[in-house]
Design a protein around this motif. Structure first.
Motif, short mmCIF file in Angstrom:
data_model
loop_
_atom_site.label_atom_id
_atom_site.label_comp_id
_atom_site.label_asym_id
_atom_site.label_seq_id
_atom_site.Cartn_x
_atom_site.Cartn_y
_atom_site.Cartn_z
N LYS A 1 48.67 40.14 64.34
CA LYS A 1 50.07 39.93 64.12
C LYS A 1 50.74 40.48 65.61
CE LYS A 1 54.11 41.68 61.74
NZ LYS A 1 54.93 42.08 60.34
N GLY B 1 57.08 37.63 63.34
CA GLY B 1 57.21 37.00 61.97
C GLY B 1 56.20 35.87 61.67
N ASP C 1 53.33 36.80 59.65
CA ASP C 1 53.87 37.26 58.23
C ASP C 1 53.86 36.01 57.31
OD1 ASP C 1 54.62 40.12 58.38
OD2 ASP C 1 55.90 39.49 59.54
N ARG D 1 61.22 43.29 68.43
CA ARG D 1 60.81 43.05 69.78
C ARG D 1 61.96 43.43 70.78
NH1 ARG D 1 60.69 38.04 71.32
NH2 ARG D 1 61.10 37.06 69.13
N LYS E 1 66.83 39.46 70.84
CA LYS E 1 67.09 40.16 69.45
C LYS E 1 68.45 41.01 69.86
CE LYS E 1 63.23 39.15 67.27
NZ LYS E 1 63.48 38.51 66.10
N LEU F 1 62.31 51.07 66.75
CA LEU F 1 60.81 51.09 66.93
C LEU F 1 60.64 49.54 67.66
CD1 LEU F 1 57.85 51.28 66.33
CD2 LEU F 1 58.20 50.31 64.17
N GLY F 2 60.10 49.64 68.80
CA GLY F 2 59.86 48.05 69.27
C GLY F 2 59.22 48.31 70.83
N LYS G 1 56.33 51.34 70.69
CA LYS G 1 55.04 50.87 70.32
C LYS G 1 54.97 49.86 69.27
CE LYS G 1 55.02 54.76 67.43
NZ LYS G 1 54.25 56.22 67.01
N PHE G 2 54.03 49.33 68.75
CA PHE G 2 53.94 48.62 67.72
C PHE G 2 53.17 49.46 66.57
CE2 PHE G 2 52.65 45.39 64.59
CZ PHE G 2 53.47 44.32 64.74
N ASP G 3 53.74 49.91 65.45
CA ASP G 3 53.43 50.56 64.46
C ASP G 3 53.75 50.04 63.24
OD1 ASP G 3 53.03 52.92 62.89
OD2 ASP G 3 53.58 54.35 64.45
N TYR H 1 62.26 50.74 57.47
CA TYR H 1 63.01 50.02 56.47
C TYR H 1 63.29 51.02 55.07
CZ TYR H 1 61.40 45.84 58.85
OH TYR H 1 61.33 44.69 59.79
N LEU I 1 63.01 38.26 59.83
CA LEU I 1 62.23 38.98 58.68
C LEU I 1 62.67 40.22 58.16
CD1 LEU I 1 58.72 37.79 58.94
CD2 LEU I 1 60.21 36.96 57.34
P1 ADP Z 1 59.97 37.76 65.61
O1 ADP Z 1 60.91 36.93 66.22
O2 ADP Z 1 59.54 38.97 66.29
O3 ADP Z 1 58.77 37.08 64.98
P2 ADP Z 1 60.81 38.32 62.78
O4 ADP Z 1 61.90 39.26 62.42
O5 ADP Z 1 60.98 36.97 62.42
O6 ADP Z 1 61.06 38.46 64.44
O7 ADP Z 1 59.40 39.19 62.40
C1 ADP Z 1 59.16 40.54 63.24
C2 ADP Z 1 58.03 41.18 62.44
O8 ADP Z 1 57.26 41.80 63.05
C3 ADP Z 1 58.62 41.81 60.98
O9 ADP Z 1 57.92 41.87 60.11
C4 ADP Z 1 58.77 43.31 61.80
O10 ADP Z 1 58.59 44.32 60.88
C5 ADP Z 1 57.64 43.39 62.59
N1 ADP Z 1 57.65 44.27 63.75
C6 ADP Z 1 58.54 43.87 65.07
N2 ADP Z 1 58.06 44.77 65.86
C7 ADP Z 1 57.60 45.61 65.47
C8 ADP Z 1 56.92 46.99 65.88
N3 ADP Z 1 57.23 47.48 67.22
N4 ADP Z 1 56.14 47.56 64.96
C9 ADP Z 1 55.74 47.19 63.66
N5 ADP Z 1 56.32 45.90 63.45
C10 ADP Z 1 57.00 45.20 64.05
#
Ligand code: ADP
Length: 462
Positions: A15, A18, A21, A293, A298, A320-321, A347-349, A357, A374
């Motif tokens: 992943k 989104g 997901d 991101r 964003k 977080l991002g 970071k991605f975590d 959330y 999302l």
């Molecule tokens: P995107 O345009 O990045 O796809 P969305 O809102 O559709 O945006 O989906 C982003 C998904 O990625 C969500 O599930 C969000 O929780 C997750 N996400 C984004 N950045 C991070 C991060 N740094 N660490 C963990 N999850 C992240």
């Protein structure tokens, strides 16, 4: 119906955003409604290293199972996919991305025949799999195995189109006659998403508002003409969220599970988040969360402009991002000035995401444009009130009953709206009502999956 998903990332295997997901959750909802679904994705290094149970049906074909019986097939290639990144390394796109995903698209189509899966629908996603519809109508047009197969292409974000130099076109394996305005050409470059949009049977995107917006110059990123030309084949279906992963009652990652009935427990999560982020343990201050991101799309341009004013307010902010180094730097500088206000996590975590959330009061998502989004949908379920710019899927999901939104994209409006939200936070009665209304919103996949089935049926009539 037999439906094959071709996607470049799928939860729980890989992943970056989104798309993963959606590609992991929609098939589960379709299966529940009685459809037969398979998924095809690349066997990235991370997938091979992870402890997923891998099965093998024939030599060279490995798969895993999600849901009741959805086979997720992994396309292997040491040279193309055995890497750490999905699309890039250290912020730079892999130079052979066209070859990598052209290979993936062809192998996905071939795989269907190898496993004798006569798909009614191949559901492709974004530029990475946009060549599937092109190949099906050209290289595979005379193959009877695919005679009844139709294609749906979902655009998750039209800002990412898979653009390559003209010199790379032969690597698609397509005839030069397709390098024209009604094919893959885009101002003398190769545009994979455009190719998919021209050749698929149905185009769809991830919210009704975004499907309208992308037909305009402002949001179409140069492809508005193709979309207006094909507008009778263009649809918008709102993404759902998988509440078995994103639900405060059963979330495995958070400090304390909670529900609308025991909302007090949400505040254990707030304290937990403050603790883990080294912020003062203050239940009285509104805690704003961001999981995103770090990109202009964003809203980080207006956020960067407003950040100093925001930090001067009585609030806390957990971010977080990862993304644009420019924003890493600007936000990093702010942390030095306001260490008790901002916690910056570059970071991605996934675990921290769940805790943001759950533990925040307000979820900040001021995207300049947002196909669906999302984050705001997830946060609603956790009683974390979204604050958004009213665009795309944000406009379709956030309203005065469950959150805050602004209509003019500017740092001033952002600051004004944060002030409005924090004022509401300080009134317990108003806030409790808002939280209750937010938590009752239902964006599960069940409804959207039903609409997808209607869309597939439409594609079959073409
Ligand atoms: P995107 O345009 O990045 O796809 P969305 O809102 O559709 O945006 O989906 C982003 C998904 O990625 C969500 O599930 C969000 O929780 C997750 N996400 C984004 N950045 C991070 C991060 N740094 N660490 C963990 N999850 C992240």
């Amino acid at each position: 119906m037999k439906i094959a998903f071709a996607a470049s990332e799928v939860v729980p295997f890989a992943k970056t955003g989104g798309l993963a997901d959606v590609a992991g959750a929609l098939p589960l909802a379709l299966e529940k409604l009685g459809e037969e679904v398979i998924i095809i994705m690349p066997a990235y290094k991370a997938v091979k290293k992870a402890a997923f149970k891998m099965l093998s049906s024939k030599e060279g074909i490995s798969y895993s199972i999600i849901g009741k019986n959805i086979k997720v097939y992994f396309i292997e290639s040491d040279c193309y996919f055995n890497r750490d990144g999905l699309y890039q390394d250290k912020g730079l796109d892999y130079p052979d991305n066209l070859e990598r995903f052209a290979f993936f698209c062809k192998r996905s189509i071939d795989l269907l025949k190898e496993i004798n899966f006569r798909a009614d629908i191949i559901h492709a996603h974004d530029w990475q799999t946009a060549l599937v519809p092109v190949y099906l109508k050209t290289l595979y047009a005379k193959d009877p195995f695919y005679k009844n197969t139709r294609t749906v292409l979902t655009i998750h974000n039209i800002g990412y189109q898979g653009l390559f130099s003209k010199g790379e076109f032969p690597k698609t394996g397509l005839d030069w006659s397709l390098f024209n305005i009604d094919g893959l050409e885009f101002y003398d470059r190769v545009n994979l998403l455009k190719g998919g949009m021209e050749f698929c049977d149905i185009i769809n995107t991830v919210s009704p508002t975004y499907s309208k917006e992308i037909q305009t110059k402002e949001f179409g990123f140069g492809l508005e003409g193709v979309l207006t030309k094909r507008r009778n084949r263009l649809f918008g279906i709102l993404n759902g969220v998988d509440y078995s992963i994103w639900g405060p009652q059963n979330d495995k990652f958070i400090v304390k599970n909670f529900s609308p009935k025991n909302i007090k427990d949400k505040y254990q999560n707030k304290l937990g988040l403050q603790k883990s982020c080294n912020l003062p343990l203050r239940s009285d201050l509104p805690l704003l969360g961001i999981v995103s991101r770090l990109a202009e799309q964003k809203g980080f341009d207006i956020l960067a402009e407003a950040i100093d004013s925001i930090c001067k307010m009585d609030l806390q902010l957990v971010i977080l991002g990862t993304g644009d180094p420019k924003y890493h730097e600007i936000l990093g500088d702010m942390v030095k000035i306001y260490p008790k206000v901002i916690s910056l996590n570059l970071k991605f975590d996934d675990t921290l995401a769940h805790n943001i959330y759950a533990g925040s009061d307000i979820f900040l998502m001021p995207s300049r444009y947002e196909p669906c989004g999302l984050g705001q949908i997830i946060s609603l379920k956790y009683g974390t009130i979204p604050l958004v710019f009213a665009t795309g899927g944000l406009a379709d999901t956030v309203n005065a009953d469950n959150g805050f939104s602004f209509n003019t994209y500017s740092s001033e409006e952002l600051v004004k709206t944060i002030k409005k939200a924090t004022a509401a936070f300080s009134d317990n009665k108003i806030w409790a009502k808002l939280v209750a209304q937010a938590m009752h919103c239902d964006f599960s996949w069940d409804e959207s999956a039903k609409i997808y089935i209607q869309l597939y049926a439409k594609a079959k009539q073409v």
